[in-house]
Design an enzyme around this catalytic site. Sequence first.
Site, short mmCIF file in Angstrom:
data_model
loop_
_atom_site.label_atom_id
_atom_site.label_comp_id
_atom_site.label_asym_id
_atom_site.label_seq_id
_atom_site.Cartn_x
_atom_site.Cartn_y
_atom_site.Cartn_z
N GLY A 54 0.77 -1.25 0.00
CA GLY A 54 0.00 0.00 0.00
C GLY A 54 0.79 1.29 0.00
N GLU A 109 4.35 4.06 6.07
CA GLU A 109 3.16 3.21 5.99
C GLU A 109 2.02 3.98 5.32
OE1 GLU A 109 1.85 0.55 5.71
OE2 GLU A 109 1.20 -0.38 7.58
N ASP A 110 1.13 3.28 4.64
CA ASP A 110 0.00 3.96 4.02
C ASP A 110 -1.07 4.30 5.05
OD1 ASP A 110 -0.56 1.26 4.38
OD2 ASP A 110 -1.59 0.99 2.47
N ASP A 113 -4.39 1.15 11.08
CA ASP A 113 -5.76 0.81 11.44
C ASP A 113 -5.73 0.22 12.85
OD1 ASP A 113 -8.49 -0.14 9.68
OD2 ASP A 113 -7.96 -1.45 11.33
N LYS A 141 -6.43 5.71 11.50
CA LYS A 141 -7.81 5.57 11.98
C LYS A 141 -7.75 5.35 13.49
CE LYS A 141 -9.33 2.90 7.90
NZ LYS A 141 -9.79 1.57 7.48
N PHE A 162 -13.49 2.44 5.22
CA PHE A 162 -12.54 1.75 4.35
C PHE A 162 -12.23 2.66 3.18
CE2 PHE A 162 -11.22 -1.14 0.99
CZ PHE A 162 -10.19 -1.79 1.65
N VAL A 163 -10.94 2.91 2.93
CA VAL A 163 -10.55 3.84 1.87
C VAL A 163 -9.64 3.17 0.83
CG1 VAL A 163 -10.77 5.90 3.33
CG2 VAL A 163 -8.59 4.72 3.21
N ASP A 169 -5.70 -0.32 -1.76
CA ASP A 169 -6.52 -1.13 -2.67
C ASP A 169 -7.72 -1.78 -1.99
OD1 ASP A 169 -4.99 -3.08 -1.11
OD2 ASP A 169 -5.81 -4.54 -2.53
N ARG A 175 -5.53 1.11 -6.65
CA ARG A 175 -4.26 1.72 -6.20
C ARG A 175 -3.88 2.92 -7.06
NH1 ARG A 175 -2.10 -1.83 -2.41
NH2 ARG A 175 -2.32 -4.05 -2.85
#
Length: 187
Positions: A54, A109-110, A113, A141, A162-163, A169, A175
């Site tokens: 990600g 990091e993307d 969570d 988040k 959820f994004v 993805d 992506r």
Amino acid sequence: MVAALTSESVRLADLQFEPFIGEEEIRGRVTSMAAAINTWDLGPDPLMISVLNGSFIFAADLMRALPFTCEIAFIQLQSYDGTRSKGEIVMEGARLGVPVKGRDILIVEDIVDSGLTMYYLIRELQKRRPSSIRVVTLLHKPEMQEFPITLDLVGFTIPPDFVVGYGLDYRGLGRNLRGLYRKTGEF
Ligand code: IMP
């Protein structure tokens, strides 16, 4: 099912997404994040570690926005299955291939969570005796976080939606969307 990248809302497989954070806003934030990193007291040989898959687009943009030379390495970790955390980490191609000992590490990091991925990676990297470890994440988040980790730099704090887009993805799709999109419905 192929998504139209120009439409307002986007369909990826069985899910519908609406625009969330636009390309321009992301670009501005990445620039200011790089400026913030530049104020950190890093040694002469910092190492950026991009968590695949990600973070590859974010890491590329962030690295190009940094005004200093920095090495990059990649590690593939996976804790997500569709739109849910699996609660365990799968390590693919986990060999970093570069020395970590004595270096200032920037984990890129993307999205954080539950925090499991970062918790696990930080623990693994600590075994290799780096000089420091900092975590830079595009998205966080906080309402979903379960694991005790410190985030040194967060691009955007977001609700527990959820994004997708900008590297993130859904089932391997989305992506290449230039902005971020959030889930609105199911088919
Ligand atoms: P954590 O281990 O629960 O913190 O989850 C982190 C990883 O889950 C990220 O690196 C992503 O790969 C994935 N992930 C978490 N939330 C999302 C999301 O909203 N969209 C896409 N991937 C996500």
